[in-house]
Write a protein that holds these residues in place. Structure first.
Motif, short mmCIF file in Angstrom:
data_model
loop_
_atom_site.label_atom_id
_atom_site.label_comp_id
_atom_site.label_asym_id
_atom_site.label_seq_id
_atom_site.Cartn_x
_atom_site.Cartn_y
_atom_site.Cartn_z
N PHE A 157 -1.23 6.05 6.20
CA PHE A 157 -0.67 5.15 5.20
C PHE A 157 -0.79 3.70 5.64
O PHE A 157 -1.23 2.84 4.87
N SER B 285 -4.37 2.54 5.50
CA SER B 285 -4.82 2.27 4.13
C SER B 285 -4.22 0.97 3.60
O SER B 285 -4.88 0.23 2.87
N LEU B 286 -2.99 0.64 4.00
CA LEU B 286 -2.41 -0.65 3.62
C LEU B 286 -3.17 -1.82 4.24
O LEU B 286 -3.37 -2.86 3.60
N SER C 187 -8.57 2.21 -0.86
CA SER C 187 -7.38 2.10 0.00
C SER C 187 -6.12 2.51 -0.74
O SER C 187 -5.26 3.20 -0.19
N SER D 231 -3.69 5.55 0.15
CA SER D 231 -2.25 5.35 0.33
C SER D 231 -1.45 6.40 -0.43
O SER D 231 -0.48 6.94 0.08
#
Length: 106
Positions: free
Chosen positions: A13, A16-17, A90, A94
């Protein structure tokens, strides 16, 4: 023989952020390119100016004002596409990581 360690959903997570922020930054650069006046080496061009490009000591091309504006527009569009793709992938990643974190996989 060692086995590869798998990332946790939280690590996925946050990664991806991070890439979502990179995609947003690329899109921002596209807007900056698109909104800036045609320039040549940091100097704003006006009608009748010619921009000469060099690679080392060799001349690689020349652009008039309209050609430079077109080149800037093309660069901005490339930034929009690449930044948009990075941001979309992304964001999708997420969502997947959040689903894994909550324990619900569909």
């Amino acid at each position: 023989m060692t086995s590869a360690r798998e990332n946790t959903p939280a690590q996925d997570f946050f990664a991806s952020l991070f890439f979502l922020a990179i995609g947003a930054a690329i899109i921002f650069v596209g807007f900056k390119i698109n909104s800036s006046p045609a320039d040549c080496g940091g100097e704003t061009m006006s009608a009748g100016d010619t921009c000469v490009s060099y690679s080392g000591s060799h001349q690689t091309g020349t652009n008039n004002l309209d050609e430079q504006k077109s080149e800037n527009s093309t660069s901005a569009n490339v930034a929009f596409v690449i930044g948009g793709l990075v941001a979309f992938v992304s964001a999708w990643s997420s969502v997947g990581a959040l689903r894994r974190m909550s324990g619900s996989s569909r």
